[in-house]
Design a protein around this motif. Structure first.
Motif, PDB file in Angstrom:
ATOM      1  N   ARG A 102       0.867  -1.207  -0.031  1.00 57.29           N
ATOM      2  CA  ARG A 102       0.021   0.025   0.094  1.00 57.29           C
ATOM      3  C   ARG A 102       0.817   1.198  -0.023  1.00 57.29           C
ATOM      4  O   ARG A 102       1.786   1.413   0.910  1.00 57.29           O
ATOM      5  CB  ARG A 102      -0.708   0.056   1.279  1.00 57.29           C
ATOM      6  CG  ARG A 102      -1.722   1.262   1.363  1.00 57.29           C
ATOM      7  CD  ARG A 102      -3.243   0.983   1.582  1.00 57.29           C
ATOM      8  NE  ARG A 102      -3.987   2.358   1.632  1.00 57.29           N
ATOM      9  CZ  ARG A 102      -4.191   3.270   2.152  1.00 57.29           C
ATOM     10  NH1 ARG A 102      -3.868   3.147   3.574  1.00 57.29           N
ATOM     11  NH2 ARG A 102      -4.879   4.379   1.963  1.00 57.29           N
ATOM     12  N   HIS A 104       0.588   5.440  -0.509  1.00 55.70           N
ATOM     13  CA  HIS A 104      -0.398   6.638  -0.556  1.00 55.70           C
ATOM     14  C   HIS A 104       0.244   7.805  -0.261  1.00 55.70           C
ATOM     15  O   HIS A 104       1.152   7.956   0.671  1.00 55.70           O
ATOM     16  CB  HIS A 104      -1.624   6.198   0.108  1.00 55.70           C
ATOM     17  CG  HIS A 104      -1.463   5.818   1.775  1.00 55.70           C
ATOM     18  ND1 HIS A 104      -1.580   6.855   2.533  1.00 55.70           N
ATOM     19  CD2 HIS A 104      -0.861   4.917   2.180  1.00 55.70           C
ATOM     20  CE1 HIS A 104      -1.286   6.503   3.829  1.00 55.70           C
ATOM     21  NE2 HIS A 104      -0.969   5.180   3.518  1.00 55.70           N
ATOM     22  N   ASP A 107      -4.110  10.702   1.597  1.00 53.36           N
ATOM     23  CA  ASP A 107      -5.223   9.818   1.376  1.00 53.36           C
ATOM     24  C   ASP A 107      -5.449   9.303   0.230  1.00 53.36           C
ATOM     25  O   ASP A 107      -6.390   8.724  -0.296  1.00 53.36           O
ATOM     26  CB  ASP A 107      -6.588  10.573   1.628  1.00 53.36           C
ATOM     27  CG  ASP A 107      -6.611  10.884   3.279  1.00 53.36           C
ATOM     28  OD1 ASP A 107      -6.142  10.157   4.183  1.00 53.36           O
ATOM     29  OD2 ASP A 107      -7.437  11.851   3.665  1.00 53.36           O
ATOM     30  N   LEU A 108      -4.393   9.703  -0.896  1.00 49.51           N
ATOM     31  CA  LEU A 108      -4.534   9.305  -2.372  1.00 49.51           C
ATOM     32  C   LEU A 108      -3.703   8.086  -2.536  1.00 49.51           C
ATOM     33  O   LEU A 108      -2.685   8.351  -2.351  1.00 49.51           O
ATOM     34  CB  LEU A 108      -4.205  10.618  -3.150  1.00 49.51           C
ATOM     35  CG  LEU A 108      -3.671  10.178  -4.574  1.00 49.51           C
ATOM     36  CD1 LEU A 108      -5.145  10.107  -5.057  1.00 49.51           C
ATOM     37  CD2 LEU A 108      -3.167  11.529  -5.289  1.00 49.51           C
ATOM     38  N   ASP A 109      -4.171   7.072  -2.983  1.00 45.31           N
ATOM     39  CA  ASP A 109      -3.565   5.860  -3.172  1.00 45.31           C
ATOM     40  C   ASP A 109      -2.837   5.902  -4.507  1.00 45.31           C
ATOM     41  O   ASP A 109      -3.140   6.829  -5.551  1.00 45.31           O
ATOM     42  CB  ASP A 109      -4.391   4.526  -3.586  1.00 45.31           C
ATOM     43  CG  ASP A 109      -4.906   4.065  -2.217  1.00 45.31           C
ATOM     44  OD1 ASP A 109      -4.395   4.254  -1.264  1.00 45.31           O
ATOM     45  OD2 ASP A 109      -5.981   3.398  -2.245  1.00 45.31           O
ATOM     46  N   TYR A 118       5.681   2.373  -9.521  1.00 48.23           N
ATOM     47  CA  TYR A 118       4.720   3.324  -8.733  1.00 48.23           C
ATOM     48  C   TYR A 118       5.246   4.833  -9.418  1.00 48.23           C
ATOM     49  O   TYR A 118       6.301   5.222  -9.421  1.00 48.23           O
ATOM     50  CB  TYR A 118       4.930   3.517  -7.163  1.00 48.23           C
ATOM     51  CG  TYR A 118       4.652   2.427  -6.518  1.00 48.23           C
ATOM     52  CD1 TYR A 118       3.327   2.251  -6.023  1.00 48.23           C
ATOM     53  CD2 TYR A 118       5.518   1.401  -5.934  1.00 48.23           C
ATOM     54  CE1 TYR A 118       2.542   1.207  -5.734  1.00 48.23           C
ATOM     55  CE2 TYR A 118       4.732   0.466  -5.172  1.00 48.23           C
ATOM     56  CZ  TYR A 118       3.431   0.248  -5.056  1.00 48.23           C
ATOM     57  OH  TYR A 118       2.924  -1.026  -4.350  1.00 48.23           O
TER      58      TYR A 118
END
Length: 135
Positions: A102, A104, A107-109, A118
């Motif tokens: 995970r 991020h 709050d933005l993945d 990524y």
């Protein structure tokens, strides 16, 4: 107000000695190429405190790597820092098979792409980064 990038890998199986060495190698290599001495780069939390806690009987995966990076207040440095740290996390993910990741930005993945890893729009644009940063 600060913004941070968070990254976490979980799986039921702990890091092997070879994986631990790979993580250390990646972190050292990426830190040596970080563009700014006075900004926060890839930062992994010390998970040694959790090694003795084997009370996880509910088969939940354990965090094997996690950390965060506080982004610089200087807007011109944000893209180079984000691009570098996401490149680092991409390298870590590829070195740790079978982990659930995970990543991020608050709050933005941050999406994963098998080919590119990524990235956020603009973080791979060398001309854009050069126009807005010191690189």
């Amino acid at each position: 107000m600060s913004v941070s990038l968070y990254y976490c890998a979980s799986r039921a199986v702990a890091l092997t000695p070879a994986e631990t060495t790979a993580v250390e190698r990646i972190v050292a290599g990426r830190m040596s190429s970080f563009p700014y001495e006075d900004e926060e780069g890839l930062y992994l939390y010390d998970n040694d405190d959790n090694d003795d806690n084997d009370d996880n009987d509910d088969n939940e995966p354990d965090e094997i790597v996690d950390g965060s990076t506080k982004l610089p207040p200087d807007v011109a440095r944000v893209l180079p820092v984000v691009g570098h740290v996401l490149g680092s996390v991409t390298e870590l993910r590829r070195a740790l098979p079978g982990a659930e990741w995970r990543v991020h930005l608050d709050d933005l993945d941050v999406p994963w792409d098998e080919e590119q890893g990524y990235m956020l729009p603009g973080t791979d644009d060398v001309d854009l980064m050069a126009a807005h940063g010191d690189l």
